[in-house]
Each structure stands twice: as structure tokens, then as C-alpha cells.
Design a protein around this motif. Structure first.
Motif, PDB file in Angstrom:
ATOM      1  N   VAL A   1       5.950  40.176  47.331  1.00 44.98           N
ATOM      2  CA  VAL A   1       5.379  40.639  46.076  1.00 44.98           C
ATOM      3  C   VAL A   1       6.525  40.955  45.119  1.00 44.98           C
ATOM      4  O   VAL A   1       7.461  41.676  45.484  1.00 44.98           O
ATOM      5  N   VAL A   2       6.452  40.440  43.906  1.00 46.17           N
ATOM      6  CA  VAL A   2       7.456  40.729  42.874  1.00 46.17           C
ATOM      7  C   VAL A   2       7.017  41.966  42.113  1.00 46.17           C
ATOM      8  O   VAL A   2       5.874  42.078  41.695  1.00 46.17           O
ATOM      9  N   ARG A   3       7.955  42.894  41.945  1.00 52.33           N
ATOM     10  CA  ARG A   3       7.653  44.095  41.173  1.00 52.33           C
ATOM     11  C   ARG A   3       8.946  44.601  40.538  1.00 52.33           C
ATOM     12  O   ARG A   3      10.048  44.184  40.902  1.00 52.33           O
ATOM     13  N   ASN A   4       8.809  45.491  39.550  1.00 52.94           N
ATOM     14  CA  ASN A   4       9.976  46.106  38.922  1.00 52.94           C
ATOM     15  C   ASN A   4      10.473  47.219  39.814  1.00 52.94           C
ATOM     16  O   ASN A   4       9.819  48.248  39.985  1.00 52.94           O
ATOM     17  N   ALA A   5      11.654  47.005  40.403  1.00 51.36           N
ATOM     18  CA  ALA A   5      12.125  47.880  41.476  1.00 51.36           C
ATOM     19  C   ALA A   5      12.850  49.109  40.964  1.00 51.36           C
ATOM     20  O   ALA A   5      12.893  50.127  41.646  1.00 51.36           O
ATOM     21  N   GLY A   6      13.478  49.040  39.825  1.00 48.51           N
ATOM     22  CA  GLY A   6      14.306  50.144  39.371  1.00 48.51           C
ATOM     23  C   GLY A   6      15.536  49.609  38.672  1.00 48.51           C
ATOM     24  O   GLY A   6      15.504  48.536  38.052  1.00 48.51           O
ATOM     25  N   ASN A   7      16.644  50.330  38.769  1.00 51.53           N
ATOM     26  CA  ASN A   7      17.852  49.980  38.036  1.00 51.53           C
ATOM     27  C   ASN A   7      18.975  49.593  38.993  1.00 51.53           C
ATOM     28  O   ASN A   7      19.166  50.217  40.034  1.00 51.53           O
ATOM     29  N   LEU A   8      19.717  48.574  38.596  1.00 51.97           N
ATOM     30  CA  LEU A   8      20.781  48.025  39.417  1.00 51.97           C
ATOM     31  C   LEU A   8      22.056  47.939  38.573  1.00 51.97           C
ATOM     32  O   LEU A   8      22.020  47.532  37.409  1.00 51.97           O
ATOM     33  N   ARG A   9      23.196  48.309  39.181  1.00 49.82           N
ATOM     34  CA  ARG A   9      24.484  48.186  38.521  1.00 49.82           C
ATOM     35  C   ARG A   9      25.377  47.252  39.327  1.00 49.82           C
ATOM     36  O   ARG A   9      25.570  47.443  40.522  1.00 49.82           O
ATOM     37  N   GLN A  10      25.902  46.238  38.644  1.00 50.36           N
ATOM     38  CA  GLN A  10      26.849  45.297  39.241  1.00 50.36           C
ATOM     39  C   GLN A  10      28.137  45.375  38.420  1.00 50.36           C
ATOM     40  O   GLN A  10      28.118  45.095  37.212  1.00 50.36           O
ATOM     41  N   GLN A  11      29.248  45.741  39.044  1.00 52.74           N
ATOM     42  CA  GLN A  11      30.499  45.844  38.304  1.00 52.74           C
ATOM     43  C   GLN A  11      31.652  45.342  39.167  1.00 52.74           C
ATOM     44  O   GLN A  11      31.564  45.307  40.392  1.00 52.74           O
ATOM     45  N   GLY A  12      32.728  44.970  38.510  1.00 53.71           N
ATOM     46  CA  GLY A  12      33.883  44.469  39.248  1.00 53.71           C
ATOM     47  C   GLY A  12      34.810  43.696  38.341  1.00 53.71           C
ATOM     48  O   GLY A  12      34.893  43.954  37.136  1.00 53.71           O
ATOM     49  N   PHE A  13      35.499  42.716  38.910  1.00 58.26           N
ATOM     50  CA  PHE A  13      36.405  41.883  38.121  1.00 58.26           C
ATOM     51  C   PHE A  13      36.424  40.474  38.681  1.00 58.26           C
ATOM     52  O   PHE A  13      36.051  40.221  39.843  1.00 58.26           O
ATOM     53  N   GLU A  14      36.863  39.546  37.827  1.00 60.28           N
ATOM     54  CA  GLU A  14      37.055  38.142  38.189  1.00 60.28           C
ATOM     55  C   GLU A  14      38.438  37.718  37.714  1.00 60.28           C
ATOM     56  O   GLU A  14      38.769  37.860  36.532  1.00 60.28           O
ATOM     57  N   LEU A  15      39.235  37.227  38.635  1.00 61.03           N
ATOM     58  CA  LEU A  15      40.611  36.815  38.356  1.00 61.03           C
ATOM     59  C   LEU A  15      40.744  35.334  38.672  1.00 61.03           C
ATOM     60  O   LEU A  15      40.447  34.894  39.788  1.00 61.03           O
ATOM     61  N   ASP A  16      41.166  34.558  37.684  1.00 61.69           N
ATOM     62  CA  ASP A  16      41.350  33.116  37.849  1.00 61.69           C
ATOM     63  C   ASP A  16      42.790  32.752  37.521  1.00 61.69           C
ATOM     64  O   ASP A  16      43.298  33.094  36.441  1.00 61.69           O
ATOM     65  N   LEU A  17      43.450  32.053  38.448  1.00 60.60           N
ATOM     66  CA  LEU A  17      44.856  31.688  38.298  1.00 60.60           C
ATOM     67  C   LEU A  17      45.031  30.188  38.517  1.00 60.60           C
ATOM     68  O   LEU A  17      44.325  29.582  39.329  1.00 60.60           O
ATOM     69  N   ARG A  18      45.985  29.620  37.793  1.00 62.60           N
ATOM     70  CA  ARG A  18      46.344  28.217  38.035  1.00 62.60           C
ATOM     71  C   ARG A  18      47.817  28.023  37.697  1.00 62.60           C
ATOM     72  O   ARG A  18      48.261  28.388  36.607  1.00 62.60           O
ATOM     73  N   LEU A  19      48.553  27.448  38.643  1.00 60.63           N
ATOM     74  CA  LEU A  19      49.969  27.151  38.469  1.00 60.63           C
ATOM     75  C   LEU A  19      50.161  25.654  38.633  1.00 60.63           C
ATOM     76  O   LEU A  19      49.843  25.090  39.686  1.00 60.63           O
TER      77      LEU A  19
END
Length: 785
Positions: free
Chosen positions: A597-615
């Protein structure tokens, strides 16, 4: 660990900003269609731009890079695009695409969290893009809400796929491939000049695959498919008008089977012994082999076709008007069973998906940095989308259904008589229909205060209208699985404004710092799943009193700070983005032991970082790497699903979302050289992708049984090419270490009815683990003309 990670990477970003003198001077990216040299060109902002000038966290992968890394389908893309996740369940239509740990399974009416675009055209159902990539020029994964330019269904990101365009000279390629488990593939394309300013490109692919899974129950092999795909593209230029017309068709014809092994650690030894004694030795319990043991009745026919037109007209002052029109049709008919996964014929399921969608978009693109004496440019547009989407589910009783799932006595006798007269076909029959109409208007402008400082402001107004119907019929013997329920969904009409604000500062031409606040949303809707009891209540006259089928919209607030930098005469690229996504009204799937069953569950926080490197110190050698950290936490989830066997609800505030690993990343090495002075060349690629521990259950209930250990996958490719690159021969492999990992965990269907709840500890139940793709290898040959 979190504090150390943020502190160290914040210091890294500060160091980039503090030492601009080390960066090399560079001119701003040219307008769309111009030569940008070796720069990676993306279209994330509706115009062609150098990726280093776009203040968005982007993973851009070319078609050549995907071939080198053995990226065959969208399911493989997470190996080269960090913080991008895909997983499919037993039904191909239930494919989940996620970014930054947030996604939606596609076998419901819920809107996707990640918008998928193919050649600028929105594809509403992610299950329709499972076929092999065909003649792809490149892929862009846009991380974070893209609601301003890509619409309501890009609430956490977007996936943009670009096919190759025709070339103005006769040329082409034919390639053949053979791989593990009797997989054979023949593909190619040809460019055909049709006139001075008109050219065409035709690409086609055929693939035949037996599959990797051996079934001890019937001695057959499963997981195979015979696939066909073709695309035709015509490009014409008439003065200031460029017109591109495309048509494509894909057909997947196979069994659609994946292997869900039984986790013996999920129940007590006594219950496992009971299961093995009662059901012909029980299911396969070795999670690290290619063996399954269950009754199977299967079949898959998936068809997907579409046509599109993109007309771009250059008007006065260097501006462009672009009109995109398209129609896309997807149908999926899959017989999935036995859905109880036991070596006894109990029940099968036939799932039906039918989507027809129209896209119409008119864009206005100004010249870059030419208005107001070079202080302003913009992109604007109006958009219309319509989809008619039908879902169907039929549960069929098999020969042992009555004996196992109906108590002995008159009921079982009546069930046997019903089965004898009907064959158990369509013992439950569900039909769901939804029509969506969405209109939008958007604009995004760049205000250049100086060459170093730019303010980006964008907004999009969207109006959604939905209506539909739900019908669930059930025989007297299957009403414990699917309760009868028939109603008409009166629909919704809602409007929403999403926006983006970004401030970009370039202390040097090869260093850009940006801070962004953006928003996104997914519209509300209604549940398409059946279950027990019915989600709607009716009075004696059949009038609707109340329903739990309706759920509300989900909204996203996103905050980002990042740096995009180039060093050592652009031999080194280092990009980093810190983000925080606050999701309110999170649309979650709860499980009651029988259905979702799909329902509105509440509040979610997603945080962090993304690092992309190329040499890339030379054109002979390059080293790339990507690392993502994700801190996932429900900030308000007081009524989450209780653990199976205990039922009720629980408070998951402070717990992470499923499919949200704390760490993920990849490392790739590309190296090439000459074979003496013969004109022959060689190229080698090795790539490693990894993820840390994560919950992989289809339900957010923080069950420790659904925690999957982290893993790493190794792939490689070695290619030998002839003079002038007219031919090439390659050997390749994926998952070369034959690593075993857990992509998905599901609860044993009807676990309570089979007495498998509370078997090992309070709240536990029998668990099924999706078997990962095993080690594969192959050889390919290509000829170019």
C-alpha cells in the motif's frame, strides 16, 4: 565518521577556492553546437555546455565509455554513475530507479522520483527501458531535483539518454558478440546521406540469451530472452531549420525469471525442516550458486515503440525555437510464477502494463551571454503531457493450491470442485486505469553580474489532473489474498510551483563555486494494489463511505554547495557537491503480509557529498574515480510498517531509507597504445564499483534481515584494433571475482499462512534473496566502414 567526512571534504573544497592561481585560463563554453574541444558536453540546461560550467552534480558517460566498462543496460549504469541505483523484482515492470537513495518501484500508479528522458522525450514508466542500449551517444545522470527544466517527475534527479545522430557521409559498423550462458548478440548501424543537407541513420540489434539459472525442480534453464531493437533517425537542415525525426521499436521475448533463493538464516531450523519435509525438499537455500528449486510457469512479452520529432529554428539575434513532439507506447505481458517460490505448483500471476503517452514541448533558448550587453540569457518553455496507463493482475490457482492453502474440510472440497471446473485461471482479476494530463510553463535565466559572478533564477508552474478506476474481483477461495473492491477514482487537480536559485562564483576560469537551492515534487494519486482487507468502505447500498487508496503529494527541498575545478592544464578534473534533500510527505510502500500500500509516510532527509575525479595526463592514459557519502534518516516516521509476524506499526524516526548505502563509488583505468609501427592499437580498461551496507528490503521497516553487506565488483575489457580502426576484437568480463551480494530482499509470500513468521526471533519471517548476476565474460568483434 560523519564529522570526519564532512570536515575533510569541506577543507578540500575550501582549498580549491583559496588557490585559484593554480587553475589554467579558459574561455567560457561556446554556444550550442560549437566545438568545445575535449570538454565533456552536456545538455542538462537545455543547451550544449561544458560540464564544468554547469552548477549541477552530473555523472556524464559517453557511449564509448559505456562500451569500455561493459555497461549494457540501464541496470548496469550504477557501476559508473555513483549515487544512481537500479533494481528489479520478479516482475520486469517493477523496476526501481533511484538517485541519492530515493526511488519508486514502477508497478504502481505512483509517479517516479527519477525522470527518464530519451532524446529529450519523457518516458513515464521506467520498466519500459530495460532493453539493451542501442547506438547510444551518451548518458547524463542529473543528481538532485530538476523540477524547473525537467518537470514534476524529476523530484530527486533525472536520467537523460541520447542516441547517436546521422552523419553526412556513408559509414557504419557491424559487430558480433558471444558471452556467458549462451548469449549471442548482433548489432550495427549505417549512416546514409539522402541529399546535400539530409542524412539518415539506422541502428539495429538482435540478442539471444539462454539465462544463468538452473532449476532443479524441472531441469530447465531460466533467465533468458530473445531481444530485438531497431531505431531510424533522419536529420535535415533547411537554412535556419534543423529537423530530426526518430522512430524506434524494442521487443523482449523471454521467460522474465529471476532467482529468489530462500535465506535459511531467516527462520528457525525446525521451521526450515518443516518446510523441506512438506514441500518436496523445500526451496534452494544456497545463496551463492546458480541453482533454484521451484515450480515455474513463466513468459514475458515486452513491446516498446515510439516516434518523435525535434524541430529547431534559429530566429533573429541568435535565439532558437525548438518544438518537440512525441508518442510512445509500452505494453508488458508477463506470466510470473510460481509466486510462492516453492517446489509445489500453488499459484501464478499474470501482470499486464499498457502505457500510451504524448509529449509536446515548445522551448525558447536565447543566445548565450548576448542580451543586456552580455549580462543575461535564458531558457523558457511550455509543456504538455498526457498518459493513459492500465495495469492488470490475474492470480491463477495451480494444482496444489487447495490442498496447501485451504483448510481441510468442506472448504477444500469446494475449492477442488472450483479448480476442476475453471482450471483456477483468473481466480482474482484486477483492472486499474489512470489518465494523467499535465501542463507546465517554465523559465530559467542567468544574470551575469560580472565574468566571475552569476545568479541563476528559474521557476516552473505545473498543473496535474488525474482520474481513474479500480476493480478487484476474487473467487471465494482467494479472498484471503485479494479482497473484492470496485470504485471510480474521482481524480485530482492540483497546481505546484517549483523553483531553482543558484549563485555561481568563478575566482578563476577553471574554478567554479556554486550554491543552489532547488525544489521538486511528485503529485498525489491513488493506490493500485489489491489486498486484504479492502482499502475502501461502502454502505449497504454500495456507496463509497471512505477510502485509504488516496495519497498526497511529496515535496523536496534541496540545498547544494559545490566546486567544479580543472588543474594541470585541464589534465586533472576535480568536482565535489555537498547536498541535503529534505523530503516531506514521503510516498512510501507499506506491507501487510499480502500486498503493498502506498501512503505518505512522513519526512525523510538525505544528505552527503559526491566527489568526481578524472586524471588524464596524456591521451594514452586516464584514471577516473567517484565517491559518494549518503547520510539517510527519517526525521518523522511514527507509523511505519511493523515487523512481519508482529504487525501493527513502529516508529522509524532516526532510521535510514532502503537502498541508501552510506558509501558508494567507482574507479576506472583506461590505457591504450600502439602495436609497433603496424598501425594496430590496443586499449585496456579496468573498473571497480563498490557500495557499503544498506537495507535492500522492498518495505521500510528496519528489519535487520534485510541488511545487505557491502560489496565490490570488478570488470575489465581488452581491445585490439586494426589500422585506421577499421576493425577491432575485444575480450571482456563483468563481476570477474564472482562476488556474491544481495541486490534485493523480499518476504516469503504468504509467510504467515505457511507458519513461517516468528521463526528465528520476534518479528522475523522467512526471507527471499534476489540472486545477483554471476561472473560473465565474452568476446566481440566489430567491423567499420
Amino acid at each position: 565518521m560523519k564529522t570526519i567526512a564532512y570536515t575533510s571534504l569541506a577543507a578540500f573544497a575550501a582549498a580549491l577556492a583559496a588557490t585559484p592561481a593554480a587553475a589554467q585560463d579558459a574561455k567560457p563554453a561556446d554556444a550550442a553546437g560549437a566545438d568545445m574541444g575535449d570538454a565533456i558536453v552536456v545538455t542538462a540546461q537545455k543547451r550544449a555546455e561544458n560540464i564544468q560550467d554547469v552548477p549541477i552534480s552530473i555523472a556524464a558517460v559517453s557511449g564509448e565509455a559505456m562500451e569500455s566498462a561493459n555497461i549494457l543496460t540501464v541496470m548496469d549504469l550504477g557501476r559508473v554513475a555513483t549515487n544512481f541505483q537500479t533494481v528489479r523484482s520478479s516482475n520486469t515492470g517493477s523496476t526501481r530507479i533511484g538517485i541519492r537513495g530515493v526511488g519508486s518501484l514502477a508497478n504502481t500508479l505512483i509517479e517516479p522520483s527519477v525522470a527518464v528522458f530519451v532524446d529529450g522525450v519523457y518516458v513515464p514508466r521506467s520498466g519500459s527501458i530495460l532493453g539493451a542500449f542501442l547506438d547510444i551517444d551518451g548518458v547524463e545522470v542529473l543528481r538532485g531535483p530538476q523540477g524547473t527544466l525537467f518537470g514534476r517527475n524529476a523530484s530527486v534527479g533525472a536520467l537523460s539518454i541520447r542516441s547517436a545522430l546521422p552523419e553526412d557521409e556513408f559509414s557504419g559498423q557491424v559487430s558480433a558478440e558471444a558471452g556467458s550462458f549462451d548469449r549471442y548478440k548482433l548489432s550495427g548501424h549505417v549512416n546514409i546521406p539522402l541529399g546535400e543537407n539530409v542524412s539518415a541513420r539506422v541502428a539495429a540489434m538482435g540478442q539471444w540469451y539462454d539465462g544463468p539459472w538452473k532449476n532443479r525442480y524441472d531441469g530447465k534453464t531460466y533467465g533468458g530472452s530473445d531481444d530485438v531493437a531497431v531505431r531510424g533517425t533522419v536529420k535535415a537542415e533547411f537554412g535556419n531549420l534543423e529537423w530530426i525525426v526518430r522512430g524506434d521499436y524494442t521487443r523482449l521475448d523471454g521467460d522474465g525469471v529471476v532467482n529468489f533463493d530462500f535465506d535459511p538464516a531467516s527462520i528457525a531450523p525446525a521451521r526450515l525442516a518443516f518446510l523441506q519435509a512438506a514441500f518436496s525438499g523445500g526451496p534452494d537455500t544456497n545463496l551463492n550458486d546458480r541453482v533454484m528449486n521451484q515450480s515455474v510457469a513463466s513468459g514475458l512479452l515486452d513491446k516498446n515503440w515510439g516516434v518523435s520529432s525535434t524541430a529547431s529554428l534559429e530566429i533573429g539575434g541568435g535565439s532558437t525555437l525548438r518544438l518537440i513532439n512525441s508518442y510512445r507506447k509500452w505494453t508488458n505481458d508477463q506470466l510470473d510464477g510460481d509466486i510462492i517460490f516453492l517446489p509445489v505448483p500453488l499459484a501464478t500471476r499474470r501482470s499486464l502494463f499498457d502505457s500510451g503517452s504524448w509529449n509536446h514541448e515548445l522551448q525558447f533558448i536565447s543566445p548565450e551571454r548576448e542580451w543586456l550587453n552580455g549580462h543575461f540569457d535564458m531558457v523558457a518553455g511550455v509543456y504538455y503531457f498526457e498518459e493513459k496507463f492500465a495495469l492488470g493482475e490475474q492470480l491463477n490457482m495451480d494444482s496444489q493450491f487447495c490442498n496447501v492453502l485451504v483448510p481441510a474440510g468442506p472448504g477444500r472440497t469446494a475449492c477442488a470442485a472450483y479448480y476442476a471446473s475453471t482450471g483456477g485461471v483468473a481466480a482474482t482479476d484486477q483492472d486499474v486505469f489512470q489518465k494523467v494530463r499535465s501542463i507546465a510553463a517554465y523559465a530559467q535565466g542567468n544574470i551575469y553580474f560580472s565574468d566571475a559572478l552569476t545568479l541563476t533564477l528559474g521557476g516552473r508552474w505545473t498543473n496535474d489532473r488525474k482520474r481513474g478506476s479500480y476493480s478487484q474481483l476474487s473467487s471465494p477461495f482467494t479472498q484471503t489474498i485479494r479482497a473484492p473492491e470496485v470504485l471510480t477514482y474521482p481524480g485530482l487537480s492540483e497546481s505546484r510551483f517549483t523553483y531553482r536559485i543558484s549563485l555561481n562564483y568563478k575566482p578563476a576560469n577553471d574554478v567554479m563555486l556554486f550554491a543552489t537551492h532547488s525544489t521538486g515534487y511528485k503529485s498525489g494519486g491513488y493506490n493500485s494494489g489489491g489486498g486484504v482487507p479492502a482499502l475502501s468502505t461502502f454502505d449497504p447500498q454500495g456507496n463509497l463511505i471512505s477510502t485509504k487508496r488516496v495519497f498526497d503529494r511529496e515535496t523536496v527541498n534541496n540545498y547544494e554547495f559545490g566546486a567544479k575545478t580543472s588543474w594541470l592544464d585541464r589534465a586533472l578534473t576535480a568536482n565535489i557537491t555537498f547536498f541535503r534533500m529534505d523530503i516531506a510527505g514521503f510516498q512510501d510502500r507499506a506491507f501487510d503480509g499480502v500486498s503493498f500500500v502506498v501512503r505518505n509516510a512522513g519526512n525523510l532527509r538525505q544528505q552527503g557529498f559526491e566527489l568526481d575525479l578524472r586524471l588524464a595526463p596524456t591521451n594514452r592514459f586516464s584514471l577516473s574515480g567517484s565517491l559518494a557519502y549518503l547520510d539517510s534518516e527519517f526525521t518523522d516516521f511514527a507509523n511505519a510498517s511493523g515487523l512481519p509476524g508482529l504487525g501493527g506499526t513502529q516508529n522509524l524516526t532516526g532510521k535510514p531509507n532502503s537502498f541508501s548505502p552510506a558509501w558508494s563509488g567507482n574507479v576506472g583505468v583506461d590505457w591504450n597504445g600502439d602495436v609497433g609501427s603496424s598501425g594496430w592499437t590496443w586499449a585496456a580498461n579496468a573498473n571497480v564499483s563498490f557500495v557499503s551496507d544498506q537495507y535492500v528490503g522492498t518495505v521500510n521497516d528496519a528489519n535487520p534481515q534485510s541488511i545487505a553487506d557491502g560489496y565490490a565488483l570488478l570488470g575489465a575489457r581488452l581491445t585490439l584494433s586494426g589500422p585506421d580502426d577499421r576493425w577491432s576484437l575485444a575480450v571482456f568480463g563483468s563481476n570477474l571475482t564472482n562476488t556474491h551480494y544481495r541486490p534485493l530482499a523480499v518476504y516469503q509470500p504468504l509467510g504467515a499462512a505457511l507458519g513461517l513468521n516468528n521463526g528465528a526471533f520476534p518479528g522475523s519471517t522467512a526471507n527471499r534473496i534476489l540472486a545477483n548476476e554471476p561472473r560473465t565474460y565474452g568476446i566481440s568483434a566489430a567491423f567499420r566502414f
